[in-house]
Design a protein around this motif. Structure first.
Motif, PDB file in Angstrom:
ATOM      1  N   LEU A  19       0.852  -1.179   0.000  1.00 12.20           N
ATOM      2  CA  LEU A  19       0.000   0.000   0.000  1.00 12.20           C
ATOM      3  C   LEU A  19       0.894   1.238   0.000  1.00 12.20           C
ATOM      4  O   LEU A  19       2.073   1.162   0.356  1.00 12.20           O
ATOM      5  CB  LEU A  19      -0.906   0.010   1.235  1.00 12.20           C
ATOM      6  N   PRO A  20       0.347   2.395  -0.373  1.00 13.85           N
ATOM      7  CA  PRO A  20       1.156   3.622  -0.357  1.00 13.85           C
ATOM      8  C   PRO A  20       1.308   4.178   1.053  1.00 13.85           C
ATOM      9  O   PRO A  20       0.600   3.791   1.981  1.00 13.85           O
ATOM     10  CB  PRO A  20       0.334   4.576  -1.235  1.00 13.85           C
ATOM     11  N   GLY A  21       2.250   5.115   1.205  1.00 14.87           N
ATOM     12  CA  GLY A  21       2.391   5.830   2.464  1.00 14.87           C
ATOM     13  C   GLY A  21       3.341   5.175   3.442  1.00 14.87           C
ATOM     14  O   GLY A  21       3.971   4.149   3.156  1.00 14.87           O
ATOM     15  N   THR A  22       3.413   5.767   4.621  1.00 11.42           N
ATOM     16  CA  THR A  22       4.336   5.297   5.662  1.00 11.42           C
ATOM     17  C   THR A  22       3.649   5.062   7.009  1.00 11.42           C
ATOM     18  O   THR A  22       4.308   4.678   7.974  1.00 11.42           O
ATOM     19  CB  THR A  22       5.459   6.331   5.873  1.00 11.42           C
ATOM     20  N   ALA A 263      -8.730  -6.110 -10.870  1.00  8.91           N
ATOM     21  CA  ALA A 263      -8.854  -4.656 -10.855  1.00  8.91           C
ATOM     22  C   ALA A 263      -7.470  -4.047 -10.991  1.00  8.91           C
ATOM     23  O   ALA A 263      -6.525  -4.516 -10.339  1.00  8.91           O
ATOM     24  CB  ALA A 263      -9.508  -4.189  -9.554  1.00  8.91           C
ATOM     25  N   PRO A 264      -7.304  -3.023 -11.818  1.00  6.10           N
ATOM     26  CA  PRO A 264      -5.964  -2.464 -12.041  1.00  6.10           C
ATOM     27  C   PRO A 264      -5.336  -1.925 -10.769  1.00  6.10           C
ATOM     28  O   PRO A 264      -6.020  -1.334  -9.920  1.00  6.10           O
ATOM     29  CB  PRO A 264      -6.206  -1.357 -13.073  1.00  6.10           C
ATOM     30  N   ALA A 265      -4.021  -2.138 -10.636  1.00  8.29           N
ATOM     31  CA  ALA A 265      -3.316  -1.678  -9.442  1.00  8.29           C
ATOM     32  C   ALA A 265      -3.085  -0.174  -9.460  1.00  8.29           C
ATOM     33  O   ALA A 265      -2.827   0.428  -8.409  1.00  8.29           O
ATOM     34  CB  ALA A 265      -1.983  -2.410  -9.323  1.00  8.29           C
ATOM     35  N   LEU A 266      -3.173   0.442 -10.620  1.00  3.26           N
ATOM     36  CA  LEU A 266      -3.042   1.890 -10.759  1.00  3.26           C
ATOM     37  C   LEU A 266      -4.304   2.447 -11.391  1.00  3.26           C
ATOM     38  O   LEU A 266      -4.950   1.765 -12.191  1.00  3.26           O
ATOM     39  CB  LEU A 266      -1.824   2.241 -11.622  1.00  3.26           C
ATOM     40  N   PRO A 267      -4.660   3.679 -11.078  1.00  3.72           N
ATOM     41  CA  PRO A 267      -5.868   4.243 -11.665  1.00  3.72           C
ATOM     42  C   PRO A 267      -5.773   4.292 -13.186  1.00  3.72           C
ATOM     43  O   PRO A 267      -4.714   4.621 -13.729  1.00  3.72           O
ATOM     44  CB  PRO A 267      -5.922   5.666 -11.077  1.00  3.72           C
ATOM     45  N   ALA A 312      -0.412   3.609  -5.963  1.00  6.23           N
ATOM     46  CA  ALA A 312      -1.732   4.232  -6.089  1.00  6.23           C
ATOM     47  C   ALA A 312      -1.922   5.327  -5.036  1.00  6.23           C
ATOM     48  O   ALA A 312      -1.146   5.440  -4.087  1.00  6.23           O
ATOM     49  CB  ALA A 312      -2.825   3.185  -5.954  1.00  6.23           C
ATOM     50  N   THR A 313      -2.963   6.133  -5.196  1.00 12.57           N
ATOM     51  CA  THR A 313      -3.310   7.133  -4.191  1.00 12.57           C
ATOM     52  C   THR A 313      -4.129   6.478  -3.088  1.00 12.57           C
ATOM     53  O   THR A 313      -4.785   5.451  -3.311  1.00 12.57           O
ATOM     54  CB  THR A 313      -4.137   8.268  -4.811  1.00 12.57           C
ATOM     55  N   ALA A 315      -6.960   7.356  -1.912  1.00 12.59           N
ATOM     56  CA  ALA A 315      -8.374   7.310  -2.307  1.00 12.59           C
ATOM     57  C   ALA A 315      -8.628   6.145  -3.259  1.00 12.59           C
ATOM     58  O   ALA A 315      -9.650   5.452  -3.145  1.00 12.59           O
ATOM     59  CB  ALA A 315      -8.784   8.629  -2.957  1.00 12.59           C
ATOM     60  N   TYR A 316      -7.705   5.941  -4.189  1.00 14.42           N
ATOM     61  CA  TYR A 316      -7.879   4.831  -5.138  1.00 14.42           C
ATOM     62  C   TYR A 316      -7.791   3.492  -4.405  1.00 14.42           C
ATOM     63  O   TYR A 316      -8.537   2.558  -4.705  1.00 14.42           O
ATOM     64  CB  TYR A 316      -6.835   4.902  -6.246  1.00 14.42           C
ATOM     65  N   VAL A 317      -6.872   3.400  -3.451  1.00 15.23           N
ATOM     66  CA  VAL A 317      -6.725   2.155  -2.683  1.00 15.23           C
ATOM     67  C   VAL A 317      -8.044   1.784  -2.018  1.00 15.23           C
ATOM     68  O   VAL A 317      -8.517   0.645  -2.127  1.00 15.23           O
ATOM     69  CB  VAL A 317      -5.610   2.299  -1.627  1.00 15.23           C
ATOM     70  N   ARG A 318      -8.639   2.725  -1.323  1.00 10.93           N
ATOM     71  CA  ARG A 318      -9.912   2.446  -0.651  1.00 10.93           C
ATOM     72  C   ARG A 318     -10.987   2.023  -1.645  1.00 10.93           C
ATOM     73  O   ARG A 318     -11.735   1.066  -1.418  1.00 10.93           O
ATOM     74  CB  ARG A 318     -10.383   3.681   0.121  1.00 10.93           C
ATOM     75  N   ALA A 319     -11.038   2.742  -2.773  1.00  2.99           N
ATOM     76  CA  ALA A 319     -12.083   2.461  -3.759  1.00  2.99           C
ATOM     77  C   ALA A 319     -11.900   1.095  -4.402  1.00  2.99           C
ATOM     78  O   ALA A 319     -12.867   0.342  -4.589  1.00  2.99           O
ATOM     79  CB  ALA A 319     -12.097   3.553  -4.823  1.00  2.99           C
ATOM     80  N   VAL A 320     -10.664   0.747  -4.738  1.00  2.00           N
ATOM     81  CA  VAL A 320     -10.448  -0.512  -5.454  1.00  2.00           C
ATOM     82  C   VAL A 320     -10.598  -1.710  -4.511  1.00  2.00           C
ATOM     83  O   VAL A 320     -11.111  -2.767  -4.909  1.00  2.00           O
ATOM     84  CB  VAL A 320      -9.083  -0.504  -6.170  1.00  2.00           C
TER      85      VAL A 320
END
Length: 334
Positions: A19-22, A263-267, A312-313, A315-320
Motif C-alpha cells: 500500500l502507499p504511504g508510511t 482490478a488495475p493496481a493503478l488508476p 496508487a493514491t 483514495a484509489y486504494v480504498r475504492a479498489v
C-alpha cells in the motif's frame, strides 16, 4: 474435481500486499475496514530499506543475515543495523496488527518473497546473485522455510482466534526457470533452474511454513503446474496477463485455488476505480470461458487487485479494495 476445503470463505476478497504511504496504523485500518473477510498484513515500501519486499523477507531468514551494500541487499557476515531495521519494522507492523485485530476470528494473510525471487535478488558476500550458486539457493530455501515457520507462529500468537494464510511473492520465478535472469555484467544470463529442483525447494518452503500457502506471480507465463504440485493451496495472478486459459483451467480442475487479479493496481487514465460490477464481470467472464460451474466460482476464487497498490493514491486504494470486496459478495450471491 475432488472436494476441497479452501482456507478462505465464500465470496472473499483480499489485497496483494503493498500500500502507499508510511503510516502502518492507517494502512491496517484501511485493510481491516475494506477487507473484513480476508485482511492482509500491509507492506509499506515507501518507508525505505527494510520495508521493501527483499529487505522485509531478508529480515525473516534464519542464520543468514542480510545487509545493504550499494543500495542492494546481500548476505552479510554478521547481523548489523540494516537487519535490525528490517526486523524492527516487522515487529512494529505485527504489534499494530495485534492492537487493531485482537478479536479477529478468520483467515489473515501475510506475504514474503519466495525462494527464487529472493535468490535472484540477493547477492553473495563476494558479489554476484545468490542464484548462481545452487548450494546457496538450497541453503536460502531452508533458511526461508524456517524463518517463515517462526513468522507464522508470531502472527498466530498475536491473533489467537485467526488462521494464517501465507503468500509467497515469486515475480522472478518464470525468469529463473527459463534462464532469463541477467548476470551482473548484463552480457549473459544465469543458468536455468530445473523444474524438479524448483518444485522440491518450493515444496520444502511451503511444508516448513506449515500453513496454507498461495504463490503470487504477476507474469504471463506463470508455472501453474509447478506451483500446484509443490503443494500450494492457490495461485495469485493478474487476469489481464493470462493469454492461454488451458493451463489455468487444468490447474483449477486439479484443485488449485485462484486469487484473481481483476482490478488495475493503478488508476486508469480516467482516474476512476472500477465498480464492483465491473470487477465481478471480469472474474465471471474468465470463469465462464474456462467452463466451470458458477456455484464453484465463489468458493475457489478470491477477488484481488491485479498487483500491489504501493503506486496508487490512498483514495484509489480504498475504492479498489471496496470494489473487490463487493465483487466477491456479488459472485457469492449468484
Amino acid at each position: 474435481m475432488s472436494e476441497t476445503t479452501w482456507p478462505w470463505g465464500v465470496g472473499t476478497a483480499t489485497g496483494i500486499g503493498s500500500l502507499p504511504g508510511t503510516d502502518v496504523a492507517e494502512a491496517q485500518r484501511v485493510v481491516l475496514g475494506e477487507l473484513p473477510d480476508l485482511p492482509h498484513l500491509p507492506e509499506l515500501p515507501a518507508r525505505g530499506p527494510g520495508a521493501d519486499l527483499i529487505g522485509r523477507t531478508g529480515g525473516l531468514l534464519v542464520e543468514l543475515p542480510v545487509e545493504l551494500y550499494a543500495a542492494r541487499w546481500r548476505i552479510a557476515p554478521r547481523p548489523g543495523k540494516d537487519l535490525r531495521r528490517a526486523r524492527d519494522l516487522m515487529e512494529r507492523d505485527l504489534d499494530q496488527l495485534a492492537e487493531q485485530a485482537e478479536e479477529y476470528a478468520g483467515p489473515v494473510k501475510v506475504q514474503a518473497a519466495g525462494p527464487f525471487t529472493l535468490a535472484a535478488s540477493l547477492e553473495l558476500p563476494i558479489g554476484g546473485r545468490l542464484l548462481r550458486d545452487p548450494g546457496a539457493v538450497r541453503d536460502l530455501a531452508g533458511s526461508l522455510g524456517e524463518g517463515l515457520r517462526g513468522h507464522v507462529a508470531s502472527v498466530a500468537r498475536r491473533l489467537p482466534r485467526a488462521t494464517v494464510l501465507l503468500q509467497l511473492d515469486e515475480p522472478s520465478l518464470p525468469a529463473v526457470l527459463a534462464g532469463r535472469v541477467p548476470t551482473e555484467s548484463g552480457f549473459g544470463t544465469h543458468r536455468a533452474v530445473g523444474s524438479e529442483v524448483a518444485r522440491a525447494l518450493l515444496h520444502g518452503v511451503i511444508e516448513a511454513a506449515g500453513v496454507p500457502t498461495v504463490v503470487h506471480c504477476c507474469a504471463p507465463d506463470v508455472p501453474l503446474d509447478l506451483i500446484r504440485t509443490a503443494g500450494a493451496a492457490g495461485v495469485a495472478l493478474d487476469l489481464a496477463l493470462v493469454t492461454d486459459l488451458d493451463p489455468l483451467g487444468e490447474a483449477i480442475d486439479a484443485g488449485l485455488g485462484l486469487l484473481a487479479g481483476a482490478a488495475p493496481a493503478l488508476p486508469p487514465p480516467a482516474g476512476r476505480a472500477p465498480t464492483s460490477a465491473q470487477v465481478a464481470d471480469r472474474v465471471r467472464r474468465v470463469w465462464d470461458q474456462l467452463g466451470f460451474p458458477r456455484r464453484q466460482l465463489a468458493e475457489q476464487v478470491v477477488v484481488t487487485p491485479a498487483c500491489g497498490l504501493a503506486g496508487a493514491t490512498p483514495a484509489y486504494v480504498r475504492a479498489v479494495l471496496a470494489a473487490c470486496r463487493d465483487a466477491g459478495r456479488r459472485l457469492a450471491e449468484e
